[in-house]
Design an enzyme around this catalytic site. Structure first.
Site, PDB file in Angstrom:
ATOM      1  N   ASP A  24      30.727  34.088  36.705  1.00  0.00           N
ATOM      2  CA  ASP A  24      30.600  35.376  37.391  1.00  0.00           C
ATOM      3  C   ASP A  24      29.406  35.390  38.333  1.00  0.00           C
ATOM      4  O   ASP A  24      29.503  35.839  39.482  1.00  0.00           O
ATOM      5  CB  ASP A  24      30.458  36.510  36.365  1.00  0.00           C
ATOM      6  CG  ASP A  24      31.794  36.929  35.778  1.00  0.00           C
ATOM      7  OD1 ASP A  24      32.775  36.173  35.926  1.00  0.00           O
ATOM      8  OD2 ASP A  24      31.853  38.008  35.155  1.00  0.00           O
ATOM      9  N   ASN A  63      37.805  35.437  38.818  1.00  0.00           N
ATOM     10  CA  ASN A  63      38.189  36.565  37.970  1.00  0.00           C
ATOM     11  C   ASN A  63      36.971  37.427  37.662  1.00  0.00           C
ATOM     12  O   ASN A  63      36.880  38.051  36.615  1.00  0.00           O
ATOM     13  CB  ASN A  63      38.827  36.071  36.670  1.00  0.00           C
ATOM     14  CG  ASN A  63      39.680  37.146  36.002  1.00  0.00           C
ATOM     15  OD1 ASN A  63      39.956  38.196  36.570  1.00  0.00           O
ATOM     16  ND2 ASN A  63      40.083  36.887  34.766  1.00  0.00           N
ATOM     17  N   GLY A  84      35.177  40.460  37.970  1.00  0.00           N
ATOM     18  CA  GLY A  84      35.206  41.873  38.316  1.00  0.00           C
ATOM     19  C   GLY A  84      33.836  42.394  38.703  1.00  0.00           C
ATOM     20  O   GLY A  84      33.710  43.284  39.547  1.00  0.00           O
ATOM     21  N   SER A 117      33.869  51.953  34.145  1.00  0.00           N
ATOM     22  CA  SER A 117      32.629  52.531  34.671  1.00  0.00           C
ATOM     23  C   SER A 117      32.124  51.739  35.871  1.00  0.00           C
ATOM     24  O   SER A 117      31.269  52.226  36.618  1.00  0.00           O
ATOM     25  CB  SER A 117      31.556  52.535  33.579  1.00  0.00           C
ATOM     26  OG  SER A 117      31.231  51.212  33.179  1.00  0.00           O
ATOM     27  N   SER A 164      32.403  54.071  28.910  1.00  0.00           N
ATOM     28  CA  SER A 164      31.299  53.096  29.026  1.00  0.00           C
ATOM     29  C   SER A 164      30.094  53.682  29.752  1.00  0.00           C
ATOM     30  O   SER A 164      29.455  53.018  30.574  1.00  0.00           O
ATOM     31  CB  SER A 164      31.782  51.818  29.741  1.00  0.00           C
ATOM     32  OG  SER A 164      32.914  51.275  29.116  1.00  0.00           O
ATOM     33  N   ASP A 181      33.427  45.847  25.125  1.00  0.00           N
ATOM     34  CA  ASP A 181      33.362  44.387  25.021  1.00  0.00           C
ATOM     35  C   ASP A 181      32.984  43.951  23.613  1.00  0.00           C
ATOM     36  O   ASP A 181      33.614  43.068  23.022  1.00  0.00           O
ATOM     37  CB  ASP A 181      32.361  43.823  26.041  1.00  0.00           C
ATOM     38  CG  ASP A 181      32.904  43.855  27.466  1.00  0.00           C
ATOM     39  OD1 ASP A 181      34.117  44.074  27.639  1.00  0.00           O
ATOM     40  OD2 ASP A 181      32.112  43.673  28.407  1.00  0.00           O
ATOM     41  N   GLU A 203      39.982  40.855  31.574  1.00  0.00           N
ATOM     42  CA  GLU A 203      40.344  39.512  32.025  1.00  0.00           C
ATOM     43  C   GLU A 203      41.748  39.110  31.585  1.00  0.00           C
ATOM     44  O   GLU A 203      42.424  38.319  32.230  1.00  0.00           O
ATOM     45  CB  GLU A 203      39.313  38.498  31.505  1.00  0.00           C
ATOM     46  CG  GLU A 203      38.006  38.496  32.266  1.00  0.00           C
ATOM     47  CD  GLU A 203      37.036  39.578  31.848  1.00  0.00           C
ATOM     48  OE1 GLU A 203      35.856  39.478  32.217  1.00  0.00           O
ATOM     49  OE2 GLU A 203      37.432  40.544  31.150  1.00  0.00           O
ATOM     50  N   HIS A 227      37.169  34.636  28.340  1.00  0.00           N
ATOM     51  CA  HIS A 227      35.980  34.135  27.656  1.00  0.00           C
ATOM     52  C   HIS A 227      35.728  34.839  26.330  1.00  0.00           C
ATOM     53  O   HIS A 227      35.361  34.195  25.332  1.00  0.00           O
ATOM     54  CB  HIS A 227      34.758  34.296  28.573  1.00  0.00           C
ATOM     55  CG  HIS A 227      34.544  35.699  29.095  1.00  0.00           C
ATOM     56  ND1 HIS A 227      33.319  36.306  29.109  1.00  0.00           N
ATOM     57  CD2 HIS A 227      35.407  36.620  29.625  1.00  0.00           C
ATOM     58  CE1 HIS A 227      33.424  37.532  29.621  1.00  0.00           C
ATOM     59  NE2 HIS A 227      34.683  37.735  29.955  1.00  0.00           N
ATOM     60  N   ARG A 228      35.924  36.156  26.292  1.00  0.00           N
ATOM     61  CA  ARG A 228      35.601  36.891  25.070  1.00  0.00           C
ATOM     62  C   ARG A 228      36.623  36.649  23.955  1.00  0.00           C
ATOM     63  O   ARG A 228      36.283  36.748  22.772  1.00  0.00           O
ATOM     64  CB  ARG A 228      35.455  38.386  25.372  1.00  0.00           C
ATOM     65  CG  ARG A 228      34.299  38.647  26.316  1.00  0.00           C
ATOM     66  CD  ARG A 228      33.679  40.016  26.181  1.00  0.00           C
ATOM     67  NE  ARG A 228      32.662  40.199  27.212  1.00  0.00           N
ATOM     68  CZ  ARG A 228      31.422  39.714  27.165  1.00  0.00           C
ATOM     69  NH1 ARG A 228      31.033  39.009  26.114  1.00  0.00           N
ATOM     70  NH2 ARG A 228      30.582  39.921  28.151  1.00  0.00           N
ATOM     71  N   LYS A 256      32.805  31.576  31.938  1.00  0.00           N
ATOM     72  CA  LYS A 256      32.742  32.802  32.751  1.00  0.00           C
ATOM     73  C   LYS A 256      31.425  33.537  32.541  1.00  0.00           C
ATOM     74  O   LYS A 256      30.832  34.054  33.486  1.00  0.00           O
ATOM     75  CB  LYS A 256      33.921  33.707  32.413  1.00  0.00           C
ATOM     76  CG  LYS A 256      34.028  34.926  33.326  1.00  0.00           C
ATOM     77  CD  LYS A 256      35.294  35.713  33.038  1.00  0.00           C
ATOM     78  CE  LYS A 256      35.578  36.714  34.144  1.00  0.00           C
ATOM     79  NZ  LYS A 256      34.559  37.763  34.253  1.00  0.00           N
TER      80      LYS A 256
END
Length: 407
Positions: free
Chosen positions: A17, A64, A66, A141, A168, A291, A319, A366-367, A392
């Site tokens: 990112d 990707n 954001g 947000s 958020s 997240d 994602e 990734h998460r 990421k």
């Protein structure tokens, strides 16, 4: 990049990112000097970013990311030039229409794909003169944060209102706090948990504080806090604590509700658990920590009783379609999961026995990879498909996890 003066940014995450954002700034001829692996110096433009090629379209590829797509889409509307912002196929499925709507209300010539409300974003920027915009805050947000960050380089007052609800909200508070460090005050009218509006007066401008230290990522800390909660080990994460500006530090409070012992320092959190006391399922509104809420989904597999994770519709816009992904992978591990539009209920496996040798699909998210690695805390083998997707935001995640794990 919009401020007057140069800014040294320290403790910068080495990730995809960040790389996409730095590459975009380089393409736009905003000077960025890399001092070390985690430190750069950005020379501000003392105003909006204009295209280095006024007669040609600048095409920016943002993967990707954001967190690069949204702020840049807003910031580039404030200057002059022609731009197209695009990314990987999943980026073309991630909504941005609410941000585009707000920019259009302020007078920007900007569009996304009308049928989908997603990128690519096309901009014909001629500068903006301020005004008012009313946008939805229900999806992300980041749309509001992007408008706020760009507003000080508009030639006029800007008022931005939320017309429904703001999810958020801690991330917006973080944005406003950062803007203050650069000399710009945002006046807030109304309750952040309701339908607030935000006013930025035209007599303000960004002035570099010369140095900014980036906090450790509280979302990434959640995996280690949950690992200690599940196993009863003791983990201390440094870089975020009781004085953190990040909403995701509240994840530690959720672990405490489940049965963990939590100790707070100004910039650290320590977690352990008495393993003679079982983890308890919880019912939590995670609208402010979407997240970190993913990590709760795996912790729920080790609890007594169901866990309900509420107010996470934004999972569906990330994602990957995270709600469906979490339901699918938790089910593989032996849980029963009830899926609703904006919440889910996770019933842990019988006696908390996790299925062995499960292949976890990560969906290029990734998460998902980091979250489901914690299933191994159940003493089973877990196979993570495409572990490299953690690049990421956390390319060294598995090395760090290995460094604190017992074998």
């Amino acid at each position: 990049a919009l401020s007057d003066g140069s800014t040294k940014v320290e403790n910068l995450l080495e990730s995809d990112d960040i790389r996409y954002m730095l590459e975009a700034l380089d393409q736009l001829k905003v000077p960025v000097d890399k001092i070390s692996a985690d430190t750069v110096v950005v020379t501000g433009q003392n105003g909006p970013i204009n295209s280095p090629t006024p007669d040609e379209v600048q095409e920016l590829f943002l993967g990707n990311a954001g967190t690069a797509m949204r702020p840049l889409a807003a910031a580039l509307c404030m200057g002059k030039g022609k731009f197209v912002l695009d990314g990987v196929p999943r980026m073309r499925e991630r909504p941005i229409a609410d941000l585009i709507d707000g920019l259009q209300q302020l007078g920007a010539k900007v569009t996304c794909v009308e049928e989908t409300g997603c990128p690519p974003v096309t901009i014909e920027a001629e500068g903006l003169n301020g005004g008012e915009a009313s946008i939805s805050g229900k999806m992300s947000s980041q749309f509001l944060s992007s408008l706020l960050m760009s507003a000080p380089v508009v030639d006029g007052d800007v008022r931005i209102s939320i017309k429904d609800e703001l999810i958020s909200a801690p991330y917006v508070a973080l944005t406003i706090g950062l803007m203050k460090k650069f000399g710009v005050t945002v006046d807030i009218e109304g309750d952040m948990d309701g339908t607030p509006s935000f006013f930025i007066s035209k007599d303000q401008k960004y002035i570099s504080p010369e140095r900014i230290l980036v906090e450790g990522d509280a979302s990434s800390a959640s995996y280690f806090l949950a690992g200690a909660t599940i196993t009863g080990g003791t983990v201390t994460v440094r870089g975020c604590g009781s004085e953190s500006v990040q909403g995701d530090v509240a994840f530690a409070n959720v672990m405490e509700q489940m049965g963990a012992d939590v100790k707070w320092g100004p910039d650290s959190i320590t977690i352990t658990r008495d393993t003679s006391k079982p983890l308890k399922g919880v019912d939590v509104d995670c609208g402010k920590i979407p997240d970190a809420a993913m990590t709760l989904a795996v912790a729920a597999l080790f609890a007594e009783g169901p866990t309900t994770i509420r107010n996470v519709y934004s999972w569906r816009l990330k994602e990957t379609e995270r709600m469906k992904a979490i339901v699918a992978e938790c089910t593989k591990l032996g849980a029963k999961v009830e899926e609703f539009e904006d919440y889910c209920i996770i019933h842990p496996p019988k006696d908390n026995k996790i299925n062995d040798n499960v292949l976890i699909e990560t969906y290029d998210d990734h998460r998902m990879a980091m979250t489901f690695s914690l299933a191994a805390c159940g003493g089973v083998n877990v196979i993570i498909n495409d572990p490299g997707c953690t690049a990421k935001t956390f390319p060294t995640y598995f090395d760090m996890l290995d460094s604190i794990a017992s074998h």
